[in-house]
Design a protein around this motif. Sequence first.
Motif, short mmCIF file in Angstrom:
data_model
loop_
_atom_site.label_atom_id
_atom_site.label_comp_id
_atom_site.label_asym_id
_atom_site.label_seq_id
_atom_site.Cartn_x
_atom_site.Cartn_y
_atom_site.Cartn_z
N PHE A 175 10.91 2.18 -3.43
CA PHE A 175 9.47 2.05 -3.66
C PHE A 175 8.70 2.02 -2.35
O PHE A 175 9.08 1.33 -1.40
CB PHE A 175 9.18 0.79 -4.48
CG PHE A 175 9.61 0.90 -5.91
CD1 PHE A 175 8.86 1.65 -6.81
CD2 PHE A 175 10.76 0.28 -6.35
CE1 PHE A 175 9.26 1.76 -8.13
CE2 PHE A 175 11.17 0.40 -7.67
CZ PHE A 175 10.41 1.15 -8.56
N GLU A 176 7.61 2.77 -2.31
CA GLU A 176 6.73 2.80 -1.16
C GLU A 176 5.29 2.66 -1.63
O GLU A 176 4.96 2.96 -2.78
CB GLU A 176 6.91 4.10 -0.37
CG GLU A 176 8.31 4.24 0.21
CD GLU A 176 8.44 5.47 1.10
OE1 GLU A 176 7.41 5.93 1.65
OE2 GLU A 176 9.58 5.97 1.25
N MET A 177 4.44 2.21 -0.72
CA MET A 177 3.03 1.96 -1.03
C MET A 177 2.14 2.96 -0.31
O MET A 177 2.38 3.28 0.86
CB MET A 177 2.65 0.53 -0.63
CG MET A 177 1.22 0.14 -1.00
SD MET A 177 0.89 -1.57 -0.48
CE MET A 177 2.04 -2.46 -1.51
N PRO A 200 0.10 -1.92 -7.89
CA PRO A 200 0.99 -3.06 -7.66
C PRO A 200 0.28 -4.38 -7.92
O PRO A 200 -0.94 -4.49 -7.77
CB PRO A 200 1.33 -2.91 -6.17
CG PRO A 200 0.08 -2.31 -5.58
CD PRO A 200 -0.46 -1.37 -6.64
N VAL A 223 1.80 2.13 -5.84
CA VAL A 223 3.22 2.08 -5.48
C VAL A 223 4.00 3.07 -6.33
O VAL A 223 3.77 3.20 -7.54
CB VAL A 223 3.79 0.66 -5.68
CG1 VAL A 223 5.31 0.66 -5.56
CG2 VAL A 223 3.19 -0.29 -4.67
N LYS A 278 0.37 6.60 3.71
CA LYS A 278 1.45 5.64 3.50
C LYS A 278 1.14 4.29 4.17
O LYS A 278 0.85 4.24 5.36
CB LYS A 278 2.77 6.20 4.03
CG LYS A 278 3.37 7.28 3.15
CD LYS A 278 4.84 7.49 3.49
CE LYS A 278 5.51 8.40 2.48
NZ LYS A 278 6.96 8.52 2.74
N THR A 298 2.53 -6.46 -3.63
CA THR A 298 1.87 -5.96 -2.42
C THR A 298 2.29 -6.78 -1.20
O THR A 298 2.68 -6.22 -0.17
CB THR A 298 0.34 -6.01 -2.58
OG1 THR A 298 -0.06 -5.19 -3.68
CG2 THR A 298 -0.36 -5.54 -1.31
N PHE A 356 3.16 6.89 -9.74
CA PHE A 356 2.48 5.78 -9.07
C PHE A 356 1.78 4.88 -10.07
O PHE A 356 1.20 5.34 -11.05
CB PHE A 356 1.45 6.31 -8.07
CG PHE A 356 2.02 7.04 -6.90
CD1 PHE A 356 2.42 6.35 -5.76
CD2 PHE A 356 2.19 8.42 -6.94
CE1 PHE A 356 2.96 7.03 -4.67
CE2 PHE A 356 2.72 9.10 -5.87
CZ PHE A 356 3.11 8.40 -4.73
N MET A 376 6.03 -6.16 -0.27
CA MET A 376 6.29 -4.89 0.39
C MET A 376 5.73 -4.88 1.82
O MET A 376 6.36 -4.31 2.72
CB MET A 376 5.69 -3.75 -0.44
CG MET A 376 6.35 -3.57 -1.79
SD MET A 376 5.71 -2.15 -2.71
CE MET A 376 6.40 -0.80 -1.75
#
Length: 301
Positions: free
Chosen positions: A168-170, A280, A160, A184, A285, A277, A288
Amino acid sequence: MSASFGSFPEEWSDSDNSESTGRYSTNQYDGNDGAFPLPDDTDITEARQLRWEREAMVQSKFVSDDGVFELRRKISDLRLRLMDAREKLAEEGQQQRIRDLEEQLFSLNTKDAEFMYAMSLELMENAQREGDLHTAEKYRLQAAEARLVIPQLNMHGLWVGKYGDHGFEMINVTYAGDTLVATKVTGDQNVPKGEVSFTVDLSPHIHSDKGMLSLEPIELNAKASRQWGKKFLPRYEGQGQVAAEGFTNGKWIEGQLILVGRFFSFAWVPIGHQVFFGRPSSDLTLKMLREQQEDDLKRDQ
């Protein structure tokens, strides 16, 4: 931009307009406190713990962290001395000196996991071409063992990071051979989920004039070195994807992957954007993924 997580540290950019691959050279982590802005209660599964223990046993055969760069400096010096000895072959005593230097060089190279990985693959391919399957299998196992302790080739799984204003993106890291692929898991209006965020070719360069790395490592100043517990940060050339809103006009631009201990960052070089990064926690997890599912449902309505 300020030197904070999720932004592009100001120290990474020189004041002139030099070539972009040369900008990232010093002190870029000075000013960060060494903490990643995610929960520090990362779950450690039994499988991961067993993998770490296996890696520790293999790692004992190789030099790691900052020691790798000191090892490669010694190897570079030895190679220069060996070249000098070979040029003076006609002089008395040079043949013995050459043998001694070659033995020293071989001994040092066996402590570099990336060198052993690349060399084992090359020897495996040679044996396969000659139809010697027994020898090929021996080198395949040798390559697999060395690969196990090369950090940049063992980053599989979820990470993440903060993609600027998108939050925030995973991503999910997988490999196609020695190429890292970051896809992504959650996305945004520009590059949505399911699309590749960036790729990095991590093949060792044992026959390159640049040495094992395609880029020189970043050397931290004394303050940053104390904060991060290391003096050198390895970095690798990559390609990062950018697009306009609605995933239009997408294109790939120059990027750099930088290893930072337990974390890593990726920089989209031409646009001066960097994302840090970290792993997470299970709670993060799930949170999100739920939020992404809710966003998907809203768009489908």
